[in-house]
Design a protein around this motif. Structure first.
Motif: not given
Length: 240
Positions: A166-172, A174-178, A201-203
């Protein structure tokens, strides 16, 4: 920053490729299986070639950037299939190393060729070209992840891995939102005070690190007879 003939340096976007560098070095140092260590090396390559693009803003640099990312994602697809085979799962669709290498090469080449064809042949604008690449990259990631997630579920390992998945999916996401905010705010010129692409880049680096280490744990579990026999035992994974 403009330097040279028609060359534009994106300072923050160039520097934040250090996230990929750190993620790659961490994977290469900590991973137990050779396939996942190679993935770490490829993440270092992503950091380098993405830096080349953001330091020049050139079309050639863009091709180097997406090329490195496509190679990393295609290799990850092959590594996940290898991990599925190690755990003896039903979702290993590519059991021979040659089949995995061929599939990875074809899918990686397709992901790079699609935006190239759109831009060079069809005359697509840069934003459309980027969207085509983003969707091609998504196909690569999903093609690798979906069989692996099904494998984890049917082996009964989901409770053990769920938080990290869930963390791996959730953080990516967030990157899509950016990335979407770039199109909504930066491209029209509404907001240009900070390069939102650096958030991607971070996400992306964090998600890549966690995803590769999950695959590494699958290799480790497959080599552990007790874990393979009692997949629902809930034993913690060490060293992650």
């Amino acid at each position: 920053v403009h330097w040279g003939r028609g060359v534009e340096l994106q300072v923050v976007n160039t520097l934040t490729n250090g996230f990929f560098l750190l993620a790659g070095l961490s994977v290469a140092r900590r991973a137990a299986h050779p396939e996942t260590r190679r993935s770490g090396v490829l993440l270092v390559a992503v950091a380098w070639f993405s830096s080349v693009y953001h330091a020049t803003s050139a079309w050639g640099g863009f091709l180097l950037d997406i090329g490195a990312m496509a190679v990393w994602a295609a290799h990850l697809l092959a590594a996940q299939q290898a991990a599925c085979q190690v755990v003896g799962g039903r979702f290993c669709l590519l059991r021979k190393p040659t089949d995995r290498a061929t599939a990875a090469a074809l899918m990686g080449a397709g992901a790079i060729s699609a935006p190239f064809f759109a831009f060079e042949v069809l005359g697509a604008d840069p934003v459309t070209t980027w969207n085509i690449w983003a969707n091609a990259f998504l196909v690569l990631i999903v093609a690798g992840m979906l069989p692996s997630l099904l494998q984890v579920f049917f082996l009964g390992w989901l409770p053990r891995f769920l938080k990290r998945i869930l963390f791996a999916i959730g953080i990516i996401l967030v990157g899509v939102v950016f990335t979407n905010l770039i199109h909504l705010l930066c491209v029209p010129g509404t907001f240009v005070a900070f390069p939102l692409h650096s958030g991607w880049h971070l996400c992306a680096a964090l998600s890549a690190h966690w995803t590769v280490m999950l695959v590494d744990d699958a290799f480790t579990e497959g080599r552990n007879p007790s874990a393979a026999e009692t997949p629902t035992s809930g034993k913690p994974i060490k060293g992650r």
